[in-house]
Design an enzyme around this catalytic site. Structure first.
Site: not given
Ligand SMILES: Cc1cc2nc3c(=O)[nH]c(=O)nc-3n(C[C@H](O)[C@H](O)[C@H](O)COP(=O)(O)OP(=O)(O)OC[C@H]3O[C@@H](n4cnc5c(N)ncnc54)[C@H](O)[C@@H]3O)c2cc1C
Length: 566
Positions: A117, A234, A236, A246, A249, A280, A344, A379
């Site tokens: 990466f 960030q 992307h 997306l 990468e 990035r 991103h 990141r």
């Molecule tokens: C398209 C894409 C590809 C990516 N690819 C990668 C990758 O390959 N490798 C990597 O390391 N990172 C990657 N990332 C980044 C990474 O996926 C995210 O930063 C990470 O998964 C976030 O996880 P999280 O648990 O913090 O939040 P999320 O998975 O976003 O979950 C948030 C949770 O909070 C809940 N929530 C939010 N607001 C409320 C509310 N008001 N009330 C109740 N519930 C709420 C939602 O329902 C959800 O369950 C990618 C991101 C994207 C967008």
């Protein structure tokens, strides 16, 4: 109003939330997890390219290398005590996922495969094709569904948190709406973990799901918790024109090239050593410079995957093949794919220590919503999934012993009544011709134009004015659906309020930071300025509603800042 009581309340059902909930339950706490969507629809589900596995034998490489590369990529704004923990403990989390049943892609000899990466010196990223997030999220959900865990936990699925409950400076849970009925309830807890993910939809276009609206960051801010590094957004390097979807990468990790309209591999000019796999921020800026210099086609550069061959593409990048075929009718095995930089990820968020604890007792945060800070100003790809697991687990491991012996305090009805009034206010407001979706779009487009990749003082100030106008419109706009059952019109309205708070914090911090570092590029201050700006910007809302800005020094343990070259 019902009042529910739990030891630990986890807000968010993505990877950070699930990891925290699982660990807290293992440690014997009575746990509740709230998610506004079904947990496996969280944005973690969309993660494509992989998860770094520092220290995991030959594949992940020595954890010390990951520690250094993450620090360097953060442009030395990451706190090194936190990055060291990410690197030391990350490999174990990846292995744990494998033991739970994540079907990581394999090499012919059966070992887990790795890809390289951006910003990493070598391949140390484990992956499941281009659906890594989905694979891990489903396996964690499976763990939560085991009868012993499931019966001991309460899941509030499709419940929407509207605010945190804070009493005498201590967080005591949250107010949440059961989306199915529209009723508001208090979910009280001895410890609350915000794991609500990112805010990518503050910008338009964005790679993020529509639900990534910064709710938890804004709620923590409104409750008086400090928010850090918000200028660090960030961008992307590879997103699809129009939709902003997306293109992982991982494609460049498998060897894809970036070409300008003349067919030149332009990264030679900007990062001769690491080329397409420089960090990035460096690649995105290079692309934009090519685009601005007119060496682009329709505002895009090309991602060239043709030389990878159809077999590799179909085996390792099948989802990218499908996205390109289905959304833009391009066969990436035979044709060039037009791409451009797109918003991103938010490096900033709710300020926490290395155990996920915020300065507010009882309030924790983990995952993209939090700022520990392991990502600093930029990141490294595949470090976010790792961050969710390591710090989701650590937050639970701190919260559970912390809450032992603490008791529940009765919650006054007024706590819920405030949110009820806010909602009634929105529902009672007559529609005025303006629309929530229109304001949301105007916010996103203007944020991209004025607080995007290259930032100038006049545009930043203009955006602050624009945000003021958008907030005036927001305060007057009504919703068409006045009902109580699954009123997504209403939820969109509330989310827009959170996004405007986040947009304000991003613009304020971007104006404040008078240097260029990582993802934050100021045209009027093109260089990094360690003498004055090797520090975090922290915003805290005061009880009188005003905003206080403070600075926190960066924690440096091993690596003194040096010039960043790729
Ligand atoms: C398209 C894409 C590809 C990516 N690819 C990668 C990758 O390959 N490798 C990597 O390391 N990172 C990657 N990332 C980044 C990474 O996926 C995210 O930063 C990470 O998964 C976030 O996880 P999280 O648990 O913090 O939040 P999320 O998975 O976003 O979950 C948030 C949770 O909070 C809940 N929530 C939010 N607001 C409320 C509310 N008001 N009330 C109740 N519930 C709420 C939602 O329902 C959800 O369950 C990618 C991101 C994207 C967008």
């Amino acid at each position: 109003m019902a009042v529910y009581e739990h030891d630990v309340l986890v807000i968010g059902g993505g990877l950070a939330g699930m990891r925290a909930a699982l660990r807290a339950q293992e440690l014997g706490a009575d746990v509740a997890m709230v998610s506004k969507v079904h947990p496996v629809r969280s944005h973690s589900n969309a993660a494509q390219g992989g998860i770094n596995g520092p220290g995991l034998g030959e594949g992940g490489g020595p954890w010390e290398e990951h520690f250094f590369e993450t620090t360097k990529a953060s442009d030395y704004l990451g706190d090194q005590d936190a990055i060291e923990i990410l690197a030391r403990e990350g490999g174990k989390e990846v292995l744990q996922c494998e033991h739970w049943g994540v079907v990581f892609s394999r090499k012919d000899d059966g070992q887990m495969a790795v890809r390289r990466f951006g910003g990493m010196g070598k391949a140390r990223t484990f992956f499941v094709g281009a659906i890594t997030g989905q694979a891990i999220l489903h396996v964690l959900y499976e763990q939560l569904m085991k009868p012993a865990v499931h019966d001991a936990m309460r899941m509030y699925e499709e419940w929407f948190v509207t605010s945190l409950i804070v009493d005498e400076g201590v967080c005591r849970g949250a107010v949440a709406m059961n989306i199915r009925t529209g009723e508001l309830h208090a979910i009280t807890a001895k410890a609350t973990i915000i794991a609500t993910g990112g805010l990518g939809r503050v910008y338009e276009p964005s790679t993020n799901a529509l639900i990534c609206t910064g709710d938890g960051i804004a709620q923590a801010y409104r409750a008086g918790a400090p928010i850090m590094d918000m200028e660090m957004v960030q961008i992307h390097p590879t997103t699809l024109k129009g939709s902003g979807v997306l293109i992982t990468e991982g494609a460049r990790g498998e060897g894809a090239y970036l070409l300008n309209k003349d067919g030149e591999r332009f990264m030679e000019k900007y990062a001769p050593k690491m080329m397409e796999l420089a960090s990035r921020d460096v690649v995105s800026r290079a692309e934009q410079m090519e685009i601005d210099a007119g060496r682009a086609v329709d505002g895009c550069v090309y991602l060239d995957m043709r030389h990878l061959g159809e077999d590799v593409i179909k085996e390792k990048l099948e989802e990218i093949y499908e996205i390109a075929r289905d959304l833009v009718n391009i066969d990436i095995a035979k044709e060039l794919l037009p791409v451009l930089p797109g918003v991103h990820y938010i490096m900033g968020g709710v300020k926490t220590d290395i155990d996920g604890l915020t300065p507010m007792p009882g309030l924790y945060s983990a995952g993209e919503a939090a700022c520990v800070s392991v990502h600093g100003a930029n990141r490294v790809g595949a470090n976010s999934l790792l961050d969710t697991l390591v710090f989701g687990r650590r937050a639970a491991e701190h919260a559970v012993p912390w809450m032992q012996g603490k008791t529940f305090k009765p919650i006054p009805e007024s706590v819920v009544e405030n949110d009820r009034k806010m909602i009634r206010g929105i529902l009672d407001r007559p529609t005025n011709g303006d629309r929530v979706a229109k304001i949301r779009r105007d916010m996103g487009v203007s944020m991209s134009a004025n607080v995007g990749l290259f930032r100038s003082p006049d545009k930043l100030v203009a955006q602050q004015g624009e945000l003021k106008t958008l907030r005036e419109r927001y305060d007057k706009v009504g919703v068409e659906d006045k009902g109580s059952v699954f009123n997504t019109d209403l939820l969109f309205h509330i989310e827009l309020g959170y996004m405007l708070d986040c947009a304000d914090m991003i613009a304020t911090s971007a104006i404040e930071r008078k240097e260029s570092r990582g993802a934050h590029t100021r045209l009027d201050f093109p260089n990094r300025d360690d003498e004055n700006w090797l520090k975090h910007i922290v915003l805290t809302k005061q009880p009188d509603g005003s905003e206080k800005m403070t600075y926190i020094p960066v924690t440096i343990t091993e690596f003194q800042p040096e010039e960043r070259k790729y």
